[in-house]
Design an enzyme around this catalytic site. Sequence first.
Site, PDB file in Angstrom:
ATOM      1  N   GLU A  21      43.628   6.303 -23.021  1.00 34.80           N
ATOM      2  CA  GLU A  21      43.510   7.275 -24.113  1.00 34.80           C
ATOM      3  C   GLU A  21      44.295   8.554 -23.837  1.00 34.80           C
ATOM      4  O   GLU A  21      43.875   9.639 -24.218  1.00 34.80           O
ATOM      5  CB  GLU A  21      42.046   7.575 -24.441  1.00 34.80           C
ATOM      6  CG  GLU A  21      41.337   6.395 -25.094  1.00 34.80           C
ATOM      7  CD  GLU A  21      40.073   6.767 -25.848  1.00 34.80           C
ATOM      8  OE1 GLU A  21      39.782   7.978 -25.991  1.00 34.80           O
ATOM      9  OE2 GLU A  21      39.372   5.842 -26.304  1.00 34.80           O
ATOM     10  N   HIS A  23      33.664   9.473 -20.386  1.00 30.58           N
ATOM     11  CA  HIS A  23      33.559   8.313 -19.503  1.00 30.58           C
ATOM     12  C   HIS A  23      33.411   8.781 -18.059  1.00 30.58           C
ATOM     13  O   HIS A  23      33.839   9.888 -17.709  1.00 30.58           O
ATOM     14  CB  HIS A  23      34.807   7.423 -19.599  1.00 30.58           C
ATOM     15  CG  HIS A  23      34.916   6.650 -20.872  1.00 30.58           C
ATOM     16  ND1 HIS A  23      34.898   5.278 -20.923  1.00 30.58           N
ATOM     17  CD2 HIS A  23      35.052   7.060 -22.163  1.00 30.58           C
ATOM     18  CE1 HIS A  23      35.021   4.872 -22.178  1.00 30.58           C
ATOM     19  NE2 HIS A  23      35.122   5.936 -22.949  1.00 30.58           N
TER      20      HIS A  23
END
Length: 545
Positions: A258, A529
Amino acid sequence: MSLRESPFPNGFLEGLHAVGWGLIFPCFWFLDRLIAVCISTTLERMWRLEQECYLHPLKVVFGSILFFILFVISTPFALLGFILWAPLQAIRRPFSYHKQEQSIPMENRNARWEEMGKISFGFLTANVCLLPDGIARFNNLGHTQKRALIIGKSIVQGVTRPHIRIFVDSPSSCGTVTPSSSLIPQPNASSYGSVDASGELPDAIEVNEITPKPNCNQNSNHQKHPPRSLRTLLRDADIPMEVSALFPPSVDIVCLQEVFDKRAARKLTQALGPLYGHVLYDVGVYACHPAGSCSSFKFFNSGLFLASRFPIMEAEYRCFPNGRGEDALAAKGLLTVKVDIGLQKGEKRMVGFINCTHLHAPEGDGAIRFEQLNMLSKWTSEFQTLNRRDDELPLFDVLCGDFNFDNCSPDDRLEQSHSVFDEYTDPCRAAAGKEKPWVIGTLLEQPTLYDENMRTPDNLQRTLESEDLRKDFISPPVALDGVPLVYPEADQPWIGRRIDYLLYREKSGHRTEVEELTYVTQLAGLTDHIPVGFRLSVSLDSEQN
């Protein structure tokens, strides 16, 4: 073979591409700011409540009007730039390569590899959510450019710390002692995590700051209490595992997901380049894909980013053709890389393979992810077959990334049973649908990213170490539609969703073991995350003749 740094075959085409993107960028930036000014993170809302700030509605109204007008004005220039930019994507190599001499030293853990008969390698994977700022705010994260710089410099400071080993009497607490304080500026009483009280990220920390060194003398009179080890070795763990407030030392290859924003990718490259001299960024395809087809238009690249201490010999990217919904707008795929370790055994040069991916995201689309696993299994084998040479000795083959499914959700049963887990070893997996009891989930609940228990690396570390705490902050398993979820089973720990994977496959008959596995909390408040790292130990004496 040395890779060309530019994704274009010559400077003229690269210049045309730069002009086209230069015409597009103002329109893109105004649209991004238009979205960002309308969406606040929970951190910003908490700050406004504390400061009793009531001017935000005016900021939203006037900011929206201003950026909308600028967006409209810049649109004709963007269309002109698009006409120039889009056709060039057909001849663009699907990644950019940055190479520079290493100027930041890192401890060499393999200085005595011939004497020891083994060699070890460190790997790290993390989803860092570096989307354009307006889109990142849908994930409760903002300030993409500042986050990118802090993430990069935090990685450098963590991995360059010395690897110190001590021995203690406790059977469940031995290993590497590291400082427990975060390298990100610590918050005061009115701040939240890695972000200060104004809702802004702090200025990026300097790379050359000296990392505080722990006192490893257990008999020291200056140490009132024993140092708190960041290593949490559970009695029932089959491999050394820790929850660490710092990145593990001596990581050789970093794989990120990402990293969609181009400017953020360049900031990461600038931060990591002095340590990791070989960086692949802006990985993926744009515009119509396949070239000449209008069936799928890619607005974003793959988001994959790889930084390596080892020279990159070969690299290949392949785009998944079966994305659906919002995921079809990004060129998610597989990045396969061959690196030169820089050592020789006899007449053979040591090499390694690293494969980084990001699978389809929406829940309920397990069949799409299953097919993508089929593709990456096939593509990794093809890449290695094509790039294998008789005078080379492959030592590692690692597959990592954000798989967007876990090994505990009933809704992910299809992916859990895929044959890729027969080809590669998952050190956290006991069986299909069952994690090992010491495993910790890696997907954080976005609404609680700035909670007291999440806002600093130390606090997040303590939260992950406590089963009672982490179940409130890690995403729970996903149930099948219409079927009540019973989790965890009797006498089993609560784990949560682990969607970030590090897998490995033994090469050339050399016995490979996980030397240590680390859950990292240093990016608290900077991503949704938990980064994961492991160190592989490869025995050089076990080659099968």
